[in-house]
Scaffold this motif. Sequence first.
Motif: not given
Length: 402
Positions: A3-10, A79-90, A96-100, A274-278
């Motif tokens: 997962y971390q490699s996939a995020i780094d690649w993105l 939604t976008s952007p995310h705050i901490k985890d990319f999967r907050e977007r989906i 959150l969408l599964e890492e797999t 899981q709405f955050k940041g407002r």
Amino acid sequence: MDYQSAIDWLFSQLANYQSQGSIAYKPGLENIEALLKGLDNPHTKLKAVHIAGTNGKGSTAHAIAAMAIENGYKVGLFTSPHIKDFRERIKINGLLLEETYVVDFVNQNQALFERIRPSFFEITTAMAFKAFADKKCELVVIETGLGGRLDASNVLNPILSVITNIGIDHVQFLGDTRSKIAFEKAGIIKKNIPVCIGEMDEETAPVFIKKAKAENARIYRPKSLAFKTDLLGDFQQLNLNLAFSAIQVLIEKGWYFDAQKNLNALNRIKKLTQFKGRLEQLQKDPIVLVDASHNAAGIELLFQEIQQFDFNDLHCVFGSSNDKDFEKSVSLFPKDAHYYFCSFDSSRSLNATDFNLLGKKYKLNYKYYNTADVAYSAALKCSKVGDLVLVFGSFFILEKII
């Protein structure tokens, strides 16, 4: 890759507006259409509520999703952007969408990405549409990334369009007047598809009405009701009324929503989605609030909203992108507060020179810090019982605090 490699690649391989700014912005739908075609056009299988607007998109989207979830629907939320985890977007039903899924999507479509060279947002949009179709979501709520007319999400043919409001933001892409920006946002209005519009005035109403008439799209306006909600801030009532109006249109179109469940959902939006940041409160004494307001209209409203809290001194941790009208935002800052300006790791971030110029020009009591976490620690150290610490600005700033 894991997962971390996939995020780094993105983040490393694809143009990413969140960190790179205008160089990553690719207006137009050709790329996303080619990408989705290679994925068997998952967006055509979705029943979508499509949301655009300058401010309030996230709150409105999460409120609509919460009501649908509470009524038993399987709901995708993009939604976008995310705050901490990319999967907050989906998210699907608030999870959150599964890492797999992210890993498999990146691994399985390398050849497609290489051929099309999509932007970060285009590939994220495609991932969301594919995930929602694969997991058979019954309703999806989709927030535009930037603008509307040329946004990657605008390949959708939704069952309902929603426009929150129009303010001055992203002028280098959307235009330097509210009527020009309204034209771009109005691009999500589709032929024979109803549209709910939150705020209209003499500058934006003609734009929306002209577009709606051309598309034979009926305009719905929200009422002014008072809802109980777990979201702080009186301004949220505008977003909740718009979301409630959207649900009423869906009911007209044959969807079933229970009135009491809708009210219940609005009072637990954060739990359901899981709405955050407002205007989120992290602690009570000193009060710590975080908010993603990052343009002048949002910041002006934010300083009005914090007056509902009883506090002595105000300590503000703030960082912003350099492609915003940041000087107008800073001009709105109260002069009697303590400011802890900070940067984040991006070429888009305001730096020490920028903040020194602004702080001196507007005669603010400020100090500068290299990072948000150091600035936040300083604010907490300087604050006393009865004070308020407000963290706001870029999502990059919130990432270090929440």
